[in-house]
Design a protein around this motif. Structure first.
Motif, PDB file in Angstrom:
ATOM      1  N   PHE A 186      -1.995  -1.782 -15.941  1.00  0.00           N
ATOM      2  CA  PHE A 186      -3.297  -1.226 -16.297  1.00  0.00           C
ATOM      3  C   PHE A 186      -3.218   0.301 -16.423  1.00  0.00           C
ATOM      4  O   PHE A 186      -3.652   0.884 -17.412  1.00  0.00           O
ATOM      5  CB  PHE A 186      -4.342  -1.626 -15.254  1.00  0.00           C
ATOM      6  CG  PHE A 186      -5.649  -0.942 -15.439  1.00  0.00           C
ATOM      7  CD1 PHE A 186      -6.544  -1.383 -16.409  1.00  0.00           C
ATOM      8  CD2 PHE A 186      -5.988   0.174 -14.676  1.00  0.00           C
ATOM      9  CE1 PHE A 186      -7.750  -0.743 -16.606  1.00  0.00           C
ATOM     10  CE2 PHE A 186      -7.194   0.822 -14.872  1.00  0.00           C
ATOM     11  CZ  PHE A 186      -8.080   0.363 -15.841  1.00  0.00           C
ATOM     12  N   LEU A 187      -2.610   0.939 -15.409  1.00  0.00           N
ATOM     13  CA  LEU A 187      -2.554   2.403 -15.415  1.00  0.00           C
ATOM     14  C   LEU A 187      -1.680   2.923 -16.539  1.00  0.00           C
ATOM     15  O   LEU A 187      -1.947   3.984 -17.100  1.00  0.00           O
ATOM     16  CB  LEU A 187      -2.038   2.915 -14.068  1.00  0.00           C
ATOM     17  CG  LEU A 187      -3.064   2.880 -12.942  1.00  0.00           C
ATOM     18  CD1 LEU A 187      -2.423   3.308 -11.631  1.00  0.00           C
ATOM     19  CD2 LEU A 187      -4.248   3.788 -13.268  1.00  0.00           C
ATOM     20  N   GLY A 188      -0.629   2.184 -16.873  1.00  0.00           N
ATOM     21  CA  GLY A 188       0.245   2.590 -17.976  1.00  0.00           C
ATOM     22  C   GLY A 188      -0.527   2.628 -19.276  1.00  0.00           C
ATOM     23  O   GLY A 188      -0.473   3.606 -20.031  1.00  0.00           O
ATOM     24  N   ILE A 189      -1.262   1.534 -19.528  1.00  0.00           N
ATOM     25  CA  ILE A 189      -2.031   1.468 -20.769  1.00  0.00           C
ATOM     26  C   ILE A 189      -3.140   2.525 -20.758  1.00  0.00           C
ATOM     27  O   ILE A 189      -3.385   3.210 -21.758  1.00  0.00           O
ATOM     28  CB  ILE A 189      -2.611   0.051 -20.947  1.00  0.00           C
ATOM     29  CG1 ILE A 189      -1.451  -0.934 -21.130  1.00  0.00           C
ATOM     30  CG2 ILE A 189      -3.558  -0.001 -22.146  1.00  0.00           C
ATOM     31  CD1 ILE A 189      -1.859  -2.384 -21.080  1.00  0.00           C
ATOM     32  N   PHE A 190      -3.732   2.700 -19.610  1.00  0.00           N
ATOM     33  CA  PHE A 190      -4.767   3.719 -19.466  1.00  0.00           C
ATOM     34  C   PHE A 190      -4.187   5.111 -19.723  1.00  0.00           C
ATOM     35  O   PHE A 190      -4.793   5.935 -20.423  1.00  0.00           O
ATOM     36  CB  PHE A 190      -5.377   3.632 -18.063  1.00  0.00           C
ATOM     37  CG  PHE A 190      -6.460   4.636 -17.808  1.00  0.00           C
ATOM     38  CD1 PHE A 190      -7.654   4.586 -18.524  1.00  0.00           C
ATOM     39  CD2 PHE A 190      -6.292   5.641 -16.857  1.00  0.00           C
ATOM     40  CE1 PHE A 190      -8.657   5.513 -18.284  1.00  0.00           C
ATOM     41  CE2 PHE A 190      -7.285   6.565 -16.619  1.00  0.00           C
ATOM     42  CZ  PHE A 190      -8.471   6.499 -17.329  1.00  0.00           C
ATOM     43  N   ILE A 233       0.842  -1.191   0.000  1.00  0.00           N
ATOM     44  CA  ILE A 233       0.000   0.000   0.000  1.00  0.00           C
ATOM     45  C   ILE A 233       0.879   1.243   0.000  1.00  0.00           C
ATOM     46  O   ILE A 233       0.583   2.243  -0.647  1.00  0.00           O
ATOM     47  CB  ILE A 233      -0.942   0.021   1.229  1.00  0.00           C
ATOM     48  CG1 ILE A 233      -1.620  -1.349   1.409  1.00  0.00           C
ATOM     49  CG2 ILE A 233      -1.972   1.127   1.113  1.00  0.00           C
ATOM     50  CD1 ILE A 233      -2.410  -1.837   0.226  1.00  0.00           C
ATOM     51  N   GLY A 234       2.011   1.148   0.702  1.00  0.00           N
ATOM     52  CA  GLY A 234       2.918   2.285   0.782  1.00  0.00           C
ATOM     53  C   GLY A 234       3.495   2.673  -0.567  1.00  0.00           C
ATOM     54  O   GLY A 234       3.874   3.820  -0.782  1.00  0.00           O
ATOM     55  N   SER A 235       3.626   1.696  -1.467  1.00  0.00           N
ATOM     56  CA  SER A 235       4.244   1.998  -2.757  1.00  0.00           C
ATOM     57  C   SER A 235       3.230   2.346  -3.835  1.00  0.00           C
ATOM     58  O   SER A 235       3.605   2.755  -4.935  1.00  0.00           O
ATOM     59  CB  SER A 235       5.066   0.798  -3.242  1.00  0.00           C
ATOM     60  OG  SER A 235       5.946   0.370  -2.250  1.00  0.00           O
ATOM     61  N   LEU A 236       1.971   2.183  -3.528  1.00  0.00           N
ATOM     62  CA  LEU A 236       0.947   2.356  -4.557  1.00  0.00           C
ATOM     63  C   LEU A 236       0.926   3.753  -5.186  1.00  0.00           C
ATOM     64  O   LEU A 236       0.912   3.869  -6.417  1.00  0.00           O
ATOM     65  CB  LEU A 236      -0.423   2.002  -3.960  1.00  0.00           C
ATOM     66  CG  LEU A 236      -1.521   1.705  -4.979  1.00  0.00           C
ATOM     67  CD1 LEU A 236      -1.081   0.668  -5.987  1.00  0.00           C
ATOM     68  CD2 LEU A 236      -2.778   1.239  -4.258  1.00  0.00           C
ATOM     69  N   PRO A 237       0.961   4.825  -4.386  1.00  0.00           N
ATOM     70  CA  PRO A 237       0.867   6.159  -5.002  1.00  0.00           C
ATOM     71  C   PRO A 237       1.985   6.423  -6.009  1.00  0.00           C
ATOM     72  O   PRO A 237       1.703   6.820  -7.153  1.00  0.00           O
ATOM     73  CB  PRO A 237       1.001   7.111  -3.810  1.00  0.00           C
ATOM     74  CG  PRO A 237       0.611   6.308  -2.630  1.00  0.00           C
ATOM     75  CD  PRO A 237       0.976   4.906  -2.923  1.00  0.00           C
ATOM     76  N   ILE A 238       3.213   6.167  -5.618  1.00  0.00           N
ATOM     77  CA  ILE A 238       4.323   6.500  -6.520  1.00  0.00           C
ATOM     78  C   ILE A 238       4.236   5.668  -7.798  1.00  0.00           C
ATOM     79  O   ILE A 238       4.427   6.163  -8.911  1.00  0.00           O
ATOM     80  CB  ILE A 238       5.697   6.335  -5.816  1.00  0.00           C
ATOM     81  CG1 ILE A 238       6.811   6.747  -6.767  1.00  0.00           C
ATOM     82  CG2 ILE A 238       5.949   4.937  -5.359  1.00  0.00           C
ATOM     83  CD1 ILE A 238       8.120   6.982  -6.101  1.00  0.00           C
ATOM     84  N   ILE A 239       3.882   4.387  -7.649  1.00  0.00           N
ATOM     85  CA  ILE A 239       3.795   3.524  -8.823  1.00  0.00           C
ATOM     86  C   ILE A 239       2.672   3.965  -9.751  1.00  0.00           C
ATOM     87  O   ILE A 239       2.827   3.974 -10.974  1.00  0.00           O
ATOM     88  CB  ILE A 239       3.579   2.071  -8.366  1.00  0.00           C
ATOM     89  CG1 ILE A 239       4.887   1.569  -7.779  1.00  0.00           C
ATOM     90  CG2 ILE A 239       3.142   1.191  -9.516  1.00  0.00           C
ATOM     91  CD1 ILE A 239       4.871   0.149  -7.452  1.00  0.00           C
ATOM     92  N   SER A 240       1.571   4.374  -9.171  1.00  0.00           N
ATOM     93  CA  SER A 240       0.445   4.810 -10.001  1.00  0.00           C
ATOM     94  C   SER A 240       0.829   6.017 -10.841  1.00  0.00           C
ATOM     95  O   SER A 240       0.607   6.049 -12.051  1.00  0.00           O
ATOM     96  CB  SER A 240      -0.748   5.173  -9.122  1.00  0.00           C
ATOM     97  OG  SER A 240      -1.057   4.108  -8.280  1.00  0.00           O
ATOM     98  N   ILE A 241       1.421   6.998 -10.181  1.00  0.00           N
ATOM     99  CA  ILE A 241       1.780   8.219 -10.901  1.00  0.00           C
ATOM    100  C   ILE A 241       2.777   7.925 -12.017  1.00  0.00           C
ATOM    101  O   ILE A 241       2.587   8.298 -13.173  1.00  0.00           O
ATOM    102  CB  ILE A 241       2.373   9.256  -9.916  1.00  0.00           C
ATOM    103  CG1 ILE A 241       1.295   9.682  -8.927  1.00  0.00           C
ATOM    104  CG2 ILE A 241       2.924  10.455 -10.659  1.00  0.00           C
ATOM    105  CD1 ILE A 241       1.814  10.506  -7.781  1.00  0.00           C
ATOM    106  N   ILE A 242       3.839   7.193 -11.652  1.00  0.00           N
ATOM    107  CA  ILE A 242       4.875   6.907 -12.644  1.00  0.00           C
ATOM    108  C   ILE A 242       4.296   6.129 -13.826  1.00  0.00           C
ATOM    109  O   ILE A 242       4.546   6.466 -14.988  1.00  0.00           O
ATOM    110  CB  ILE A 242       6.023   6.116 -11.985  1.00  0.00           C
ATOM    111  CG1 ILE A 242       6.765   7.022 -11.006  1.00  0.00           C
ATOM    112  CG2 ILE A 242       6.976   5.580 -13.031  1.00  0.00           C
ATOM    113  CD1 ILE A 242       7.840   6.318 -10.239  1.00  0.00           C
ATOM    114  N   SER A 243       3.508   5.109 -13.539  1.00  0.00           N
ATOM    115  CA  SER A 243       3.003   4.251 -14.619  1.00  0.00           C
ATOM    116  C   SER A 243       2.097   5.027 -15.565  1.00  0.00           C
ATOM    117  O   SER A 243       2.207   4.916 -16.790  1.00  0.00           O
ATOM    118  CB  SER A 243       2.232   3.071 -14.039  1.00  0.00           C
ATOM    119  OG  SER A 243       3.032   2.386 -13.130  1.00  0.00           O
TER     120      SER A 243
END
Ligand SMILES: Nc1ncnc2c1ncn2[C@@H]1O[C@H](COP(=O)(O)OP(=O)(O)OP(=O)(O)O)[C@@H](O)[C@H]1O
Ligand SMILES: [Mg+2]
Lengths: 246, 253
Positions: free
Chosen positions: A152-156, A40-50
């Motif tokens: 998913f977020l990358g493709i999105f 959960i701690g890594s989710l924000p950074i990964i979402s933004i980057i992807s």
């Protein structure tokens, strides 16, 4: 020579990590805690980057695909392949090596120098198992989910930016991301993710666990953890790719 | 009872502990005293197996601890409570979780029993109702006391305390000393305490080992120490002029 010393000590540590836990319930609690911490701690950074990397990949590809013989769905296809095969499993794991790796190494390292690890040992607890096993298992469990979200977020992101910049239309892009899909590539990607999850957590724990000295050395361990996990991710990326593509 | 026989320790080529033998008796407070850097902590860490020994034996009720297989060593360790010189509380856990930790790991107590035990231990070290503080929120002396609470939480058979009352005011210091001694007597614990505090030595020193530059220099009872003729020990005991004057004044009466 130093390499063999580290390798030997690493494998001895891993063997201790995987010896039978003292009390399962305590370990389970730790695993849940680590899943929260790592995942959960890594989710924000990964979402933004992807999201943004997916977008940029699409825009760059659209810029290159000017020839009329390249079908427009190639854009969606390219974005999907880049995200699925390499960006999400490898690049995102490299980023996680920086985030999770330094975190683990400094946490365990500071426990070492303040004698908290000795305190565990004195109580008759296998400190290596108690501290490291939950981290490894948590990462192996949660990283595939994180990476799936990243894909998913990358493709999105590609879809949104592709349309926003007028590089393609919605129908073409969605057709592209469904075109020529081969499921074995997902096995390939997730084999990589699980391997990298193990490498990041075990290597970082190793450097933390054998910290000696004071706060300065904790910093050094944390740097070594990131450097060596990154290098080994690249090495294993190469090995696994060889295995799957030949 | 823990007996150490001819144990030595070198770091690199520096001999830090030199051929020390002593019997730490059960149900008594056994003290190790000596100047800073004389090797006290090193001796204690060898006894619990955190440092390897360079020769000698460490007998826990007859069992030679350093050569026990890992499993048996862990069994002995489950009966050890140890207070580290720096406290070594788990930073990421509250006081309550710290003290519960050995109970969670090794007992099948119910939640209720664990909570009672935690509160009992906190009471003993005068930290009542501080259950939910983190170690980072404690003062130095409070950390020491919390660490002692953790050391005694699982009813140890062997209790090791590295300077339990350094950093405490004289009054709290005496409370902690008395706590250690009364626990020792009540539960027949083999207790080993490292201290610099002459007050503790005289008050609770039932067996005293004085270490001078890594060597066992003097052995005896805390009360006898004031009448010693050993020059190094005299120097240590009466390091402050205050102690000397008090002693002389008392003797004159
Ligand atoms: N891990 C280590 N590596 C090298 N030398 C060490 C190590 N631990 C202790 N020493 C050395 O051993 C000597 C004895 O240290 P020790 O910690 O046992 O002293 P001490 O009697 O507990 O002192 P104090 O009362 O200040 O705590 C010191 O000179 C110290 O420099
Ligand atoms: Mg010491």
């Amino acid at each position: 020579m130093k390499l063999f010393f580290h390798l030997g000590r690493y494998f001895i540590l891993i063997k201790r990590v995987f010896s039978k836990p003292e009390k399962l319930s305590v370990y389970l609690k730790q695993i849940v805690h680590e899943i929260d911490n790592i995942g959960i701690g890594s989710l924000p950074i990964i979402s933004i980057i992807s999201f943004f990397m997916g977008g940029v990949i699409t825009i760059q590809a659209a810029f290159g695909f000017t020839s009329p013989i390249i079908p427009l769905y190639a854009l969606g296809f390219t974005t999907r392949e880049s995200m699925l095969l390499e960006f999400s499993p490898t690049i995102v794991c490299l980023i996680l090596a920086g985030k999770i790796g330094s975190n683990i190494a400094s946490e365990i390292g500071s426990m070492r120098i303040t004698e908290q690890i000795d305190a565990l040992e004195i109580m008759g607890i296998n400190s290596a198992g108690y501290l490291i096993l939950p981290k490894i298992l948590a990462a192996i469990f949660i990283l595939p989910f994180l990476i799936a979200i990243s894909m998913f977020l990358g493709i999105f992101g590609g879809y949104v930016m592709g349309i926003a910049t007028g590089a393609c239309n919605s129908y073409e892009f969605i057709f592209g991301i469904q075109a020529f899909f081969e499921p074995w590539k997902l096995y390939y990607s997730f084999t990589k993710v699980i391997t990298f999850a193990f490498l990041i957590t075990s290597i970082s724990s190793y450097f933390g666990y054998y910290t000696q000295g004071g706060a300065l050395e904790v910093g050094k361990s944390s740097t070594s953890a990131v450097v060596y996990s990154s290098i080994l991710i690249l090495v294993f990326n190469f090995i696994i790719t060889q295995l799957f593509f030949t | 009872m823990i007996e150490i026989k001819n144990i030595s320790k070198t770091f690199g080529d520096r001999l830090v502990v030199d051929d020390v033998s002593f019997a730490f008796e059960q149900g008594k407070t056994n003290l190790i005293i000596g100047e800073s850097g004389s090797g006290k902590t090193t001796i204690m860490k060898m006894m619990v197996g955190l440092h390897e020994i360079n020769g000698g034996e460490i007998l826990y009720d007859g069992k030679n601890f350093p050569i026990l297989p890992v499993k048996d060593k862990q069994e002995v360790r489950k009966q050890i409570g140890m207070l580290f010189q720096g406290g070594a509380l788990f930073d990421s856990q509250t006081l309550e979780e710290n003290i519960r930790f050995p109970l969670d790991m090794f007992t099948s107590m119910s939640e209720e029993e664990k909570r009672d035990r935690v509160n009992f231990c906190l009471d003993k070290v005068q930290l009542t109702n501080r259950n939910n503080l983190y170690p980072g929120e404690l003062s130095g002396g409070m950390k020491k006391r919390a660490a002692l609470a953790r050391a005694i939480s699982n009813n140890p058979k062997y209790l090791f305390c590295d300077e339990p009352n350094s950093g405490l005011d004289p009054k709290t210091s005496i409370v902690i000393d008395n706590l250690i001694q009364s626990l020792t007597h009540e539960f027949n614990i083999t207790t080993i305490v490292i201290t610099h505090d002459m007050n503790s030595v005289v008050e609770i020193g039932e067996n005293v080992l004085y270490i001078y530059k890594g060597k066992p220099w003097w052995k005896g009872n805390g009360k006898d120490i004031l009448h010693t003729t050993n020059p190094e020990l005299l120097d240590f005991v009466f390091a402050s002029g205050f102690m000397k004057e008090v002693f002389q004044a008392v003797n004159k009466k």
